[in-house]
Design a protein around this motif. Structure first.
Motif, short mmCIF file in Angstrom:
data_model
loop_
_atom_site.label_atom_id
_atom_site.label_comp_id
_atom_site.label_asym_id
_atom_site.label_seq_id
_atom_site.Cartn_x
_atom_site.Cartn_y
_atom_site.Cartn_z
N ARG A 1 -0.41 58.03 -36.07
CA ARG A 1 -1.02 56.96 -36.86
C ARG A 1 -0.71 55.60 -36.23
NH1 ARG A 1 -5.08 54.84 -39.43
NH2 ARG A 1 -4.63 53.91 -41.48
N GLY A 2 0.49 55.45 -35.73
CA GLY A 2 0.84 54.20 -35.06
C GLY A 2 -0.04 53.95 -33.86
N LEU A 3 -0.31 54.99 -33.08
CA LEU A 3 -1.16 54.85 -31.91
C LEU A 3 -2.57 54.42 -32.29
CD1 LEU A 3 -1.70 55.23 -28.88
CD2 LEU A 3 -2.14 57.65 -29.35
N GLN A 4 -3.11 55.03 -33.33
CA GLN A 4 -4.46 54.70 -33.77
C GLN A 4 -4.58 53.22 -34.13
OE1 GLN A 4 -5.52 56.52 -37.49
NE2 GLN A 4 -7.72 56.19 -37.20
N LEU A 5 -3.63 52.73 -34.90
CA LEU A 5 -3.68 51.33 -35.33
C LEU A 5 -3.38 50.37 -34.17
CD1 LEU A 5 -1.83 51.80 -38.73
CD2 LEU A 5 -4.26 51.24 -38.43
N ALA A 6 -2.46 50.76 -33.29
CA ALA A 6 -2.13 49.89 -32.16
C ALA A 6 -3.32 49.78 -31.21
CB ALA A 6 -0.92 50.44 -31.43
N ALA B 1 2.96 51.19 -26.92
CA ALA B 1 3.85 51.90 -25.99
C ALA B 1 4.84 52.78 -26.74
CB ALA B 1 4.59 50.90 -25.11
N ARG B 2 5.40 52.28 -27.83
CA ARG B 2 6.34 53.08 -28.61
C ARG B 2 5.67 54.37 -29.11
NH1 ARG B 2 11.78 52.92 -28.30
NH2 ARG B 2 12.35 50.84 -27.63
N SER B 3 4.44 54.27 -29.57
CA SER B 3 3.73 55.45 -30.07
C SER B 3 3.41 56.41 -28.93
CB SER B 3 2.45 55.02 -30.77
OG SER B 3 2.74 54.23 -31.90
N LEU B 4 3.01 55.87 -27.78
CA LEU B 4 2.67 56.73 -26.65
C LEU B 4 3.88 57.50 -26.14
CD1 LEU B 4 0.28 54.30 -24.74
CD2 LEU B 4 -0.36 56.53 -25.69
N VAL B 5 5.03 56.85 -26.06
CA VAL B 5 6.24 57.54 -25.62
C VAL B 5 6.60 58.67 -26.59
CG1 VAL B 5 8.73 57.30 -25.27
CG2 VAL B 5 7.18 55.62 -24.30
N ALA B 6 6.49 58.39 -27.87
CA ALA B 6 6.80 59.42 -28.87
C ALA B 6 5.85 60.61 -28.76
CB ALA B 6 6.74 58.83 -30.28
N LEU C 1 -2.84 45.15 -38.50
CA LEU C 1 -2.93 46.25 -37.55
C LEU C 1 -1.64 46.40 -36.76
CD1 LEU C 1 -6.55 45.67 -36.20
CD2 LEU C 1 -5.77 47.68 -37.46
N VAL C 2 -1.13 45.29 -36.23
CA VAL C 2 0.09 45.35 -35.42
C VAL C 2 1.30 45.72 -36.28
CG1 VAL C 2 1.66 44.04 -33.95
CG2 VAL C 2 -0.80 43.76 -33.71
N GLY C 3 1.41 45.07 -37.43
CA GLY C 3 2.56 45.34 -38.30
C GLY C 3 2.59 46.79 -38.76
N ALA C 4 1.44 47.32 -39.17
CA ALA C 4 1.39 48.70 -39.64
C ALA C 4 1.63 49.67 -38.48
CB ALA C 4 0.05 48.98 -40.30
N ALA C 5 1.06 49.37 -37.30
CA ALA C 5 1.27 50.23 -36.13
C ALA C 5 2.75 50.31 -35.78
CB ALA C 5 0.47 49.70 -34.94
N TYR C 6 3.41 49.18 -35.78
CA TYR C 6 4.83 49.18 -35.45
C TYR C 6 5.63 49.89 -36.54
CZ TYR C 6 9.24 47.62 -33.46
OH TYR C 6 10.48 47.59 -32.88
N TRP C 7 5.28 49.70 -37.80
CA TRP C 7 5.98 50.37 -38.90
C TRP C 7 5.90 51.88 -38.74
CZ3 TRP C 7 5.53 53.94 -42.69
CH2 TRP C 7 6.50 53.95 -43.70
N TYR C 8 4.71 52.39 -38.45
CA TYR C 8 4.56 53.84 -38.27
C TYR C 8 5.36 54.31 -37.06
CZ TYR C 8 0.92 54.53 -41.80
OH TYR C 8 0.24 54.63 -42.99
N ALA C 9 5.35 53.55 -35.97
CA ALA C 9 6.13 53.93 -34.79
C ALA C 9 7.62 53.97 -35.11
CB ALA C 9 5.86 52.95 -33.65
N ALA C 10 8.06 53.03 -35.93
CA ALA C 10 9.48 52.97 -36.29
C ALA C 10 9.88 54.06 -37.27
CB ALA C 10 9.81 51.60 -36.88
N HIS C 11 8.90 54.69 -37.89
CA HIS C 11 9.20 55.73 -38.88
C HIS C 11 8.67 57.10 -38.44
CE1 HIS C 11 9.87 52.04 -41.19
NE2 HIS C 11 10.62 52.77 -41.99
N ASP C 12 8.65 57.30 -37.13
CA ASP C 12 8.36 58.61 -36.53
C ASP C 12 7.00 59.18 -36.90
OD1 ASP C 12 10.91 58.63 -35.33
OD2 ASP C 12 11.81 59.39 -37.19
N GLU C 13 6.01 58.31 -36.99
CA GLU C 13 4.63 58.75 -37.21
C GLU C 13 3.76 58.16 -36.12
OE1 GLU C 13 3.09 58.98 -41.17
OE2 GLU C 13 5.08 58.72 -42.03
N ALA C 14 3.97 58.69 -34.92
CA ALA C 14 3.39 58.09 -33.72
C ALA C 14 1.87 58.17 -33.68
CB ALA C 14 3.99 58.75 -32.49
#
Length: 498
Positions: A153-158, A176-181, A138-151
């Motif tokens: 989906r990243g927010l959902q997993l985070a 936090a990265r997803s929320l800021v985006a 969950l954390v790894g995928a959330a961060y990956w999506y956040a790092a690839h501009d898909e906030a």
């Protein structure tokens, strides 16, 4: 090995390495000794050395020590940008232990890093259906999506990860990265402040500073940065990674990479070079202005990096930089450049979701500090756009006026300060300040009676201020020969409180 295991448990990397090295020296063919040394190296963020030890442990005993060594080696291969090697190791591990949660997560994330998006997402869905509480996944995928501009989906997993383990700081970093985006920096701040109850390390401080800057709270962001980071003589950023490992690098992305790679094995940061440059500029500006011997060349370079870009927040950065230069009375010609440039960016600045806070960042500091000390963050009602526009325009005129005044260009200063007073909404803290500044400029220019009028207005719009009252009394006495009638104009003096 027993001692090494103890020290690893309390994350004392140096002690763990010391006794693990002793074990390796006593029994160089013992897989467990190399496994312990690899773990110590990873905690110390020496990832290449850790991988070497894990590989040796796997070579010596592929069966008994293989599971831990193989998965750990795979994690570090992924962390250092070798997803193909990592995937092979994960798949080999899953042949022997199909329930290995870390290996299952690693296989999915390796597919993402390899660019096999469809296969990765299909496997991600299958894995989470089978085990919806797989925290590493969950954390790894959330961060990956956040790092690839898909906030989104990243927010959902985070959010799922934070529900599984609310105390895991990296879940909140991804959140936090997803929320800021998604233009929700205030929610991001709450998440990171919660996370700091359970961990304190440079990445977490940097992430909070980044969120505060995204909100327009640059003074608070600078305070977070200067707690954990410094600049050396060569202009590199320095910090203690993981609270114990001295490190330096030219930018924040490179500097903090070891913490991310050692913790969640992500090779790519969910940050941008522009954001990292801006925050380094903020750090440099804060440190430069704290010096007793402020060097204007350093200040100008820091301001340039801090205010670079063409985003909607740029006017707020220019406003902040100008205000700090005026407060230190340095680089005053630069203040005029900043205020003029910021004026051109006002309309864009007012489209920011946090414009109410960004415009009034200095005024809200004490309110926010009290709320944060109580474990929360204050709710701030949105102000009408035209009010924010007037405050922003008025503050910029006030700063320009004070920059001119401090360069002994008093007549020009009065023109800009009159504009500020005419624009700023009455009763606001910014209006009170501008009124006083105009009074000061008029008094300096010989217009003492008019100056007194503006002093009255400023004094009455705020609370009792003994220092300002003393200025008013001195000028009033000079013009009228006594203080008779002053109380009727501004009220009686209040006794000072102990």
């Amino acid at each position: 090995l027993a001692l090494a295991d103890f020290y690893l448990g309390i994350e004392s990397a140096d002690d763990a390495a010391r006794v693990a090295e002793a074990a390796v020296k006593l029994a160089p063919e013992m897989s467990a000794a190399h496994l312990a040394l690899g773990a110590a190296r990873r905690i110390a963020l020496r990832l290449d050395d850790a991988a070497t030890e894990y590989a040796r442990a796997l070579e010596l005993e592929p069966q008994t020590a293989g599971a831990s060594a193989r998965r750990s080696l795979a994690d570090l291969r992924r962390a250092t940008g070798k997803p193909e090697e990592a995937l092979a190791l994960y798949r080999e591990q899953l042949k022997t232990d199909a329930a290995d949660k870390g290996a299952r997560a690693g296989a999915v994330l390796s597919l993402f890093d390899l660019g096999k998006r469809a296969e990765a997402e299909a496997l991600l869905e299958t894995e989470l259906k089978d085990d919806p509480r797989n925290l590493p996944l969950l954390v790894g995928a959330a961060y990956w999506y956040a790092a690839h501009d898909e906030a989104a989906r990243g927010l959902q997993l985070a959010q799922q990860a934070a529900e599984v383990e609310p105390r895991y700081t990296w879940a909140h970093v991804a959140l936090a990265r997803s929320l800021v985006a998604l233009n929700r920096p205030l929610d991001a701040e709450r998440s990171l402040r919660f996370a700091r109850q359970y961990g304190r390390f440079p990445t977490l401080d940097y992430e909070l500073a980044s969120v505060l800057a995204a909100t327009g709270l640059y003074e608070e962001a600078s305070e977070e940065l200067t707690r954990s980071f410094a600049l050396n003589e060569g202009g590199e950023i320095e910090t203690q990674l993981a609270g114990r490992n001295q490190a330096h690098a030219s930018d924040f992305v490179e500097l903090l990479a070891p913490e991310r790679r050692a913790s969640i094995f992500q090779p790519v940061a969910a940050d941008s070079s522009g954001n990292a440059r801006m925050l380094k500029g903020l750090l440099a500006l804060s440190l430069a202005l704290k010096r007793d011997d402020v060097k204007e060349a350093q200040v100008a370079a820091a301001v340039k990096d801090f205010t670079a870009g063409d985003d909607s927040m740029r006017a707020y950065r220019q406003l902040y930089a100008a205000s700090r230069l005026v407060s230190r009375n340095v680089a005053l010609p630069l203040v005029l450049e900043l205020t003029d440039a910021a004026t051109a960016g006002i309309e864009a600045a007012l489209t920011v979701t946090t414009s109410t806070i960004a415009v009034q960042a200095d005024e809200l500091r004490s309110i926010r500090a009290q709320a944060i000390a109580s474990g929360g963050t204050p709710a701030v009602a949105e102000a009408p756009r035209y009010v924010l526009s007037n405050i922003l325009r008025g503050r910029l005129e006030d700063l320009a006026g004070m920059a001119l005044f401090n360069q002994d260009k008093v007549s020009d200063a009065i023109v800009r300060l009159r504009r500020a007073v005419s624009v700023l909404p009455e009763g606001t803290p910014s209006s009170q300040v501008a009124l006083w500044h105009l009074g000061t400029a008029l008094a300096s220019n010989g217009n003492q009676q008019e100056a007194l009028t503006y002093y009255y207005k400023s004094y009455k719009s705020g609370g009792p201020d003994p220092g300002r009252r003393a200025v008013i009394e001195a000028l009033y006495r000079k013009l009228n020969g006594s203080l008779d009638g002053l109380d009727e104009k501004i009220g009686p003096a209040t006794a000072s409180r102990n």
